[in-house]
Structures are given as C-alpha cells and as structure tokens.
Design a protein around this motif. Structure first.
Motif, short mmCIF file in Angstrom:
data_model
loop_
_atom_site.label_atom_id
_atom_site.label_comp_id
_atom_site.label_asym_id
_atom_site.label_seq_id
_atom_site.Cartn_x
_atom_site.Cartn_y
_atom_site.Cartn_z
N CYS A 199 0.91 -1.22 -0.17
CA CYS A 199 0.00 0.04 0.01
C CYS A 199 0.78 1.17 0.06
N GLN A 200 2.14 1.06 -0.44
CA GLN A 200 2.85 2.25 -0.46
C GLN A 200 2.47 3.51 -1.31
N GLY A 201 1.56 2.69 -2.59
CA GLY A 201 1.03 3.52 -3.56
C GLY A 201 0.11 4.74 -3.10
N ALA A 202 -0.52 4.42 -1.97
CA ALA A 202 -1.49 5.37 -1.09
C ALA A 202 -0.79 6.56 -0.55
N LEU A 203 0.45 6.28 -0.29
CA LEU A 203 1.21 7.54 0.45
C LEU A 203 2.00 8.04 -0.76
N MET A 204 2.33 7.72 -1.87
CA MET A 204 3.22 8.52 -2.94
C MET A 204 2.52 8.43 -4.38
N ARG A 205 3.09 9.39 -5.06
CA ARG A 205 2.72 9.60 -6.45
C ARG A 205 4.09 9.91 -7.23
N LYS A 206 4.19 9.48 -8.50
CA LYS A 206 5.03 9.91 -9.38
C LYS A 206 4.77 11.44 -9.84
N GLU A 207 5.80 12.28 -9.67
CA GLU A 207 5.32 13.54 -10.24
C GLU A 207 6.95 14.04 -11.29
N ASN A 208 6.73 14.15 -12.29
CA ASN A 208 7.74 14.50 -13.16
C ASN A 208 9.09 13.50 -12.89
N GLY A 209 8.74 12.19 -12.52
CA GLY A 209 9.77 11.04 -12.61
C GLY A 209 10.26 11.06 -11.02
N MET A 248 -8.00 0.42 -1.73
CA MET A 248 -6.71 -0.05 -1.31
C MET A 248 -6.29 -1.41 -2.12
N ARG A 249 -7.30 -2.24 -2.01
CA ARG A 249 -7.14 -3.56 -2.85
C ARG A 249 -6.48 -3.44 -4.18
N ALA A 250 -7.16 -2.17 -4.72
CA ALA A 250 -6.75 -1.82 -6.19
C ALA A 250 -5.16 -1.69 -6.43
N LEU A 251 -4.46 -1.25 -5.20
CA LEU A 251 -3.18 -0.69 -5.44
C LEU A 251 -2.24 -2.02 -5.66
N SER A 252 -2.50 -2.99 -5.15
CA SER A 252 -1.61 -4.17 -5.04
C SER A 252 -2.27 -5.48 -4.71
N SER A 253 -1.87 -6.75 -5.43
CA SER A 253 -2.31 -8.04 -4.90
C SER A 253 -1.52 -8.55 -3.71
N ASP A 254 -0.38 -7.67 -3.30
CA ASP A 254 0.53 -8.27 -2.23
C ASP A 254 -0.41 -7.93 -0.77
N ASP A 255 0.42 -8.40 0.12
CA ASP A 255 -0.21 -8.01 1.62
C ASP A 255 -0.12 -6.65 1.78
N LEU A 256 -0.78 -5.84 2.57
CA LEU A 256 -0.86 -4.66 3.06
C LEU A 256 -0.82 -4.32 4.49
N THR A 257 0.28 -3.54 4.94
CA THR A 257 0.48 -2.89 6.30
C THR A 257 0.48 -1.51 6.15
N LEU A 258 -0.16 -0.75 7.15
CA LEU A 258 -0.20 0.56 7.31
C LEU A 258 0.09 0.90 8.75
N ALA A 259 1.02 1.85 9.24
CA ALA A 259 0.95 1.94 10.64
C ALA A 259 1.17 3.47 10.97
#
Length: 269
Positions: A199-209, A248-259
C-alpha cells in the motif's frame, strides 16, 4: 504492551492479507508493531518475502525485536520526568539508536535461524522503523515500502523504496551487506506513516519522474485517526477496514500494512 506513562503519543496500524495470498490461502506475511517509552514512540513495519519460506516469521521477529531494542536504548535517555537531574545532558544520537535497533533485530533473526536449523535467508524481510519524538522523526529503512511525515499541515516523504542493482530485487535485513542498504533519515514532524509495498502507492505518487507525497490521502487519514482517537474508537479496526477496501486492494495484490503514529492533540511537545 506499550508503556503510555506520559500518554504523549499514540500508535495504531494493521496488516491484512493481499488478494494473491487470499486466493492461494497463504497467511499474511507482513507485520507491524509499536511501543512508547518516555517521550518517544517507536513504530515499525516489515514485509516478509514471499520467496522466503519463513518470510512472515522473519517480518514478525524484525519488528518486535527492533522495537524492543530501541526501547532499551531510549530508557537510558533522560526524559522530561527526570526532575532531579539538573545537569546539561548530551543530545541522544537518534540515528545511532535506530541503527542499533535494526542491528539487534537482525541478530534475533540469526538466533532464530540457528535455533530452528534453517537458513537465515529463509527469514528474508524488509524493515522500516521510525522513532517519533517532539523533535521529529528518525527513520531506518531497508527494502521497499515508504515513510511519510506531517509537520503541522506540511506533508513530505521521509523515505521511499530503495534502489537495487537488479529489477524485481528487494534489499532485505538478512543479506550480508545489510548495512549498505540501511538508509537513516530525519525530518521535523508530529505524525508519521509507514507502509509496506502493498500500500505504499497510497502514500506516494510519481510527479515528473520523482516520488511525491499523496497529500490528500495522508492528511485526511491522520486527521481522521486523531478524531477517532478522541472519540474512543478502535483505530486499528479503522485501518483494517481501510486496507480491506476495494480502493486499497486495487493498489496491489500483495499484503498490505499501514502503521501511523502521532502526537496526541493537546499534549505539550
């Protein structure tokens, strides 16, 4: 159990199995934990590698052992409750505390591997540990995952997934040259969020690479959790519900951990 003697910080989080593991009936191989000590909160997440036979166990050992080691070090740091100590104290080296915590977490992995007569590599796991104090956040990071911080209304990324020599390769705590992969960072903050790669994709995005914090998600989540805490709601359950959502499931098929850890509103820093 966390020692909330000063009741200054609050930590919460959750790990849920990803869709791939649910499909294959594999338990979640992520782990998270937190503890408090004096004027500090320590938070950690880890992602046990699916390619490692006991990656989930490795993740569990890594978070609990590294946090325990950090607590032991922080107990030696004079706190605000040391009323009888009027001497000028040397500022603690938070980077060294984090480094030592990761090292001792790895030592416990070695001990477990020897006791079970299994290869150390079978416990392969990432590690992301953060130490939150009134001064800010010190983060130690090996592997993928991300750390975001808030300072007032300012949101930033403190640590992002590490680069490796080969594609699809992840640095892990069990590798021989783990110290070369350990990145320690500091930033002023009153809240910190740690995420494994699911779920790292929930915290970050790519902007100008370049990696950039996804501010709408980060800010709204922390403010919501602060409100839930004040209302007496179970913030761990709230995070479970979030991680189990279709968004959140759409971000990845991997396990998700958020603290998440934050300074409790109304407490003096």
């Amino acid at each position: 159990m966390p020692d909330s003697g000063l009741n200054k910080f609050f930590g919460c989080g959750a790990s849920v199995a990803g869709t791939r593991h649910i499909r294959d009936q594999i338990p979640c191989e992520d782990a998270w934990a937190y503890d408090t000590c004096k004027d500090f909160l320590i938070l950690a997440v880890a992602d046990g590698l699916s390619s490692a036979e006991y990656g989930g166990k490795g993740a569990e050992i890594a978070v609990h052992s590294s946090i325990q080691a950090a607590v032991q070090s922080l107990r030696q740091v004079p706190g605000g409750d040391d009323e009888n100590d009027s001497s000028i104290q040397e500022k603690p080296d938070y980077s060294e505390i984090v480094h030592q915590a990761v090292r001792l977490g790895r030592n416990d992995l070695i001990t477990h591997a020897k006791s079970e007569d299994i290869p150390l590599s079978s416990l392969a796991t990432t590690i992301l540990i953060a130490l939150l104090s009134s001064e800010g956040v010190t983060c130690g990071h090996i592997g993928d995952g991300a750390c975001a911080i808030l300072s007032g209304n300012e949101v930033s990324l403190l640590s992002v997934p590490g680069n490796t020599e080969y594609a699809n390769e992840t640095a892990v705590l069990t590798q021989n040259n783990w110290e070369k992969s350990l990145r320690v960072s500091f930033g002023p903050a009153d809240a910190v969020l740690l995420a494994t790669d699911g779920c790292q994709g929930a915290l970050m995005r790519k902007e100008n690479g370049q990696a950039a914090p996804y501010i709408p998600f980060i800010s709204s989540l922390v403010r919501s959790l602060e409100r839930f805490y004040q209302e007496g709601r179970d913030c761990n359950v709230e995070i479970v519900d979030l991680l189990s959502s279709s968004r959140m499931r759409a971000l990845s098929s991997d396990d998700l951990t958020l603290a998440v850890g934050f300074l409790i509103s109304g407490e003096s820093a």
